[in-house]
Design an enzyme around this catalytic site. Sequence first.
Site, PDB file in Angstrom:
ATOM      1  N   ARG A  19       0.699  -1.368  -0.392  1.00 14.75           N
ATOM      2  CA  ARG A  19      -0.160   0.118  -0.245  1.00 14.75           C
ATOM      3  C   ARG A  19       0.777   1.017   0.508  1.00 14.75           C
ATOM      4  O   ARG A  19       0.078   2.159  -0.617  1.00 14.75           O
ATOM      5  CB  ARG A  19      -1.245   0.019   1.267  1.00 14.75           C
ATOM      6  CG  ARG A  19      -2.109  -1.202   0.867  1.00 14.75           C
ATOM      7  CD  ARG A  19      -3.215  -0.883   2.168  1.00 14.75           C
ATOM      8  NE  ARG A  19      -4.020  -2.289   2.084  1.00 14.75           N
ATOM      9  CZ  ARG A  19      -3.706  -3.282   2.962  1.00 14.75           C
ATOM     10  NH1 ARG A  19      -3.185  -2.606   4.291  1.00 14.75           N
ATOM     11  NH2 ARG A  19      -4.728  -4.298   2.836  1.00 14.75           N
ATOM     12  N   VAL A  20       2.157   1.548   1.061  1.00 15.19           N
ATOM     13  CA  VAL A  20       2.411   2.652   0.185  1.00 15.19           C
ATOM     14  C   VAL A  20       4.251   2.876  -0.359  1.00 15.19           C
ATOM     15  O   VAL A  20       4.481   3.370  -0.616  1.00 15.19           O
ATOM     16  CB  VAL A  20       3.159   2.968   2.371  1.00 15.19           C
ATOM     17  CG1 VAL A  20       1.784   2.448   2.631  1.00 15.19           C
ATOM     18  CG2 VAL A  20       3.780   2.137   2.690  1.00 15.19           C
TER      19      VAL A  20
END
Length: 585
Positions: free
Chosen positions: A448-449
Amino acid sequence: MEIRVITASPLSEQEKRKIEKVFADKHKGESVSFRYESDSSVIGGLLIIDGDDFYDATLRRQLGNLKSHDEPASEIIKRKCKEKGVSEFDAIHELLAEKVQGYKNERDRIKAGRVYYSGDGVIRIHGLNDVRYDELLDADGVKAIALNLEENEVGAIVLDDEDKVKAGTIVRATGNIVEVPVGEQLLGRVISPLGEPMDGLGALSASGTRPIEAPAPAIPDRGKVNSPLQTGIMAIDAMIPIGKGQRELIIGDRQTGKTSIALDTIINQKGKNVYCVYVAIGQKASTVSAFVHTLNEYDAMKYTVVVCSTARDSSPMQYIAPYAGCAIAEEFMYSGKDVLIVYDDLSKHAVAYRAMSLLLKRPPGREAYPGDIFYLHSRLLERAAKLSDQLGGGSMTALPIVETLAGDISAYVPTNIISITDGQIYLESELFNAGVRPALNVGLSVSRVGSSAQIKGMKKVSGKLRLDLSQYRELIVFTQFGSELDPVTQRMLDQGARATEMLKQDLNAPLDVEHQIILLYITMKEMLLKVPVNKISSFKKQFTDYLDANGGKFIEAIRSTGDLTMEAQIELEEFVEKFLELYNR
Ligand code: ATP
Ligand code: MG
């Protein structure tokens, strides 16, 4: 009605008015009169006698209450004045100091209790007051941690030699929480969760200690995840990139290569100025030994600490292991270093915690786990962070591992941990058995990052790869029916098969990002369609050798700019064509 007010020294008129107002309110409508008396024996404060009501706010009473004395406090003060020739004030002061001291000793004395139940690493203690949650207890030399604070008893887990603790053993509270040795001297060592050496290399000489439980960095203390942590595994670095300070879950059934991914990632940190901590929780001693052996072989123990609790250790030891490892990593992070920490694995950790909780008689919930199973892992994983520049800019990247049963990622513990982490690497038995190793399921894996931490060149080549692979996986199901295929579909299948082949990677053979970008560029440009699928792995090897011998400038260009420029792309394509001619001859 008369009210008597007795004080040590006379009151001022203003003070008198205040008292009179209070009592006038109390006796509304009645006529009251006040008599003020002075009596030095009250020492200080105020005694009010209102008929049968007695309001005693004197220092005499308070001193007398602190600890029983045969002699009234006023007499002691008088005696002290006479004997030592000090003023009344000094005598009162001295008496107060004595009382407070006595009071403290009394509290210390009751900070002990007796064991009345001991079994499976859990003890229950009677008579122990005034302990905190998580406090370290001393049961006749054996360490324990207080976990259940109840009205009449304290439940605790025993850390070292539980056989030594019997019914009746006296347990004292220490006022501290468990600490582990930390610092650079630990690098290269294998230690227990309590910081004892387990590698036969002699005593540890650590520079300091840290409590195993600590609050996670607050929001303003955190910086942005913006630099990549290279795993050296092409499939992961391209499609599920991990940033420094990120928490990425490695999840899959047993024997799907979970530990191998962590191992390769540690090996790949060589020369990258990243310290590593590997926490083994409930693993077989032989597995840990093989792991350490491989690290030594690749010269990776120099920058690695292994915290080890094996399957034969008690559940309390397995329970504290990840927190101990985290404290060791935290020390590095707060001194400005980048750290990678692997928890292998948190399913066993949850099971150890469940065993402990049930023995502590906590109520079981879903799958018999206690109610705080989420907090167990969230407080651990929240401690991984990228620190702000003011705090030195260090980072702790966490790779927790979770084992699933029959691929069920929606079980209790896996879903909990998926919701805490910033993405997951999902490994599949089917792929593993089909020889696709690492057995990455591209559809169910995410980061997600991490993509914001990818370098530009990698971003360019990896976008299409994910699409190619997902399309391929979908199409391959249809082709099983053996129907006729149109050329476009056939090309997609050919391309997908080659991409899959390209992403297969041997154990302990990490690739640097420059090589990854070049190999992925060739794949993305569909240049591999000229090579048969079963030759891809030999092509990859020979091409890499050819590249190292003749294509140093491409590697250098990516290293210096972090990108594959237009000109470089054209040149690279020519370079590959030339090699393909040689290769296919
Ligand atoms: P466990 O559930 O027992 O902890 P695991 O999921 O951690 O297993 P590993 O121990 O990493 O799996 O790997 C299982 C086996 O697969 C090992 O023998 C390892 O050598 C092999 N293996 C893992 N990855 C690869 C790979 N990329 N190429 C070839 N073999 C591999
Ligand atoms: Mg494993």
